[in-house]
Scaffold this active site. Sequence first.
Site, mmCIF file in Angstrom:
data_model
loop_
_atom_site.group_PDB
_atom_site.id
_atom_site.type_symbol
_atom_site.label_atom_id
_atom_site.label_comp_id
_atom_site.label_asym_id
_atom_site.label_seq_id
_atom_site.Cartn_x
_atom_site.Cartn_y
_atom_site.Cartn_z
ATOM 1 C CB CYS A 1 -9.036 13.397 34.601
ATOM 2 S SG CYS A 1 -10.471 14.479 34.609
ATOM 3 C CB CYS B 1 -11.246 14.016 31.572
ATOM 4 S SG CYS B 1 -10.660 15.201 32.780
ATOM 5 C CG ASP B 2 -9.893 10.525 30.238
ATOM 6 O OD1 ASP B 2 -10.278 11.218 29.279
ATOM 7 O OD2 ASP B 2 -8.790 10.660 30.776
#
Length: 322
Positions: free
Chosen positions: A133, A136-137
Amino acid sequence: MHYRVLIIGSGPAGLTAALYAARANLNPVVIRGLQPGGLIATTDEVENYPGFPDAINGFDLADKMEKQAARFGTTYIDGIVEAVELRERPFRVTLDSGETHTADVVIIATGASPRKLGVPGENEFANRGVSYCAVCDGFFFRDKRMVVVGGGNSAVEEGLFLTRFASEVVVVHRRDQLRADPIIQQRAFNNPKMRFIWDTVVTEILGDGKVTGVRLRNLKTGAEEVLPTDAVFPYIGHIPNTGLFVGQVAMDENGYILTDGRTRTNIPGVFAAGDVVDHIYRQAITAAADGCKAAMEASWYLDNLDAQAVGAETAAEGLGQW
Ligand code: NAP
């Protein structure tokens, strides 16, 4: 608790099914699952969902869908389904909390999960440099080199997103041509932070507590090299989340649920929508359309069920009078 309509999964398919079922006064419940909002909620910019000319953040889109379905009477349960029993009626669904719910209709909208590379180091360094992701990261690897694996729309789009943070994004692709749409390819080729390594696969993710590099093999020459990196983002397709339904609902050889084209599975009263069925289009809009169809089919199915019950009651009353 018993529900008329129970929806498993909260991506665009599940939430659109909920919207339509709620508006049909069926008071659906949605089991949100592992990834509330589905995969779309982990996407940065959604540029191709109609109605949003300036694009919309994937999380915001899912959030709007959820609120819209709630407005008409959908309830949500935060939980993960651990077991289903679809061979008996009412259908039974057991959650990780131990709660069991029953339903007259189940709509399966469990989506698909990122396919793993299946190489040494991938599991070991999950969340320590290996991520599926970017949204997200990506932020955690500011000014670092990041490796993206794959050549489809996801790999290239997410790679482009990562250039916001990265010093360099290296896309490792097993062929010498991308599968991504031409417009997305063009953006990538024009981006000075994107670099491509062609005809190459990742054979190992290296690290020491966290990712430090990837071992690469050129498929044409057999040459191996180690590329230092802090992060690896595999984007090599998806596998349907259908493990729960094995042996109960008919599937193809890749685990996608088979429907009759009208979202109906082999079990009357069980419908399937979105990426769990679709390995071709896999778009938020097609998943949403599927969810709409599943809810309409569910509503017609329940109408028939109710009509049969009334018919049976009337027949029984008639018998009594005799
Ligand atoms: P995809 O289109 O199936 O692409 C997967 C990529 O991974 C391909 O380039 C494939 O290589 C490569 N790959 C597969 N298995 C591999 C392995 N074991 N090792 C190394 N590489 C491997 O998947 P996706 O990019 O996730 O996209 C899925 C669907 O969603 C597509 O229909 C796509 O168009 C859609 N999508 C659309 C958008 C958008 O419209 N903006 C954004 C994201 C996704 P080959 O090319 O050699 O097969």
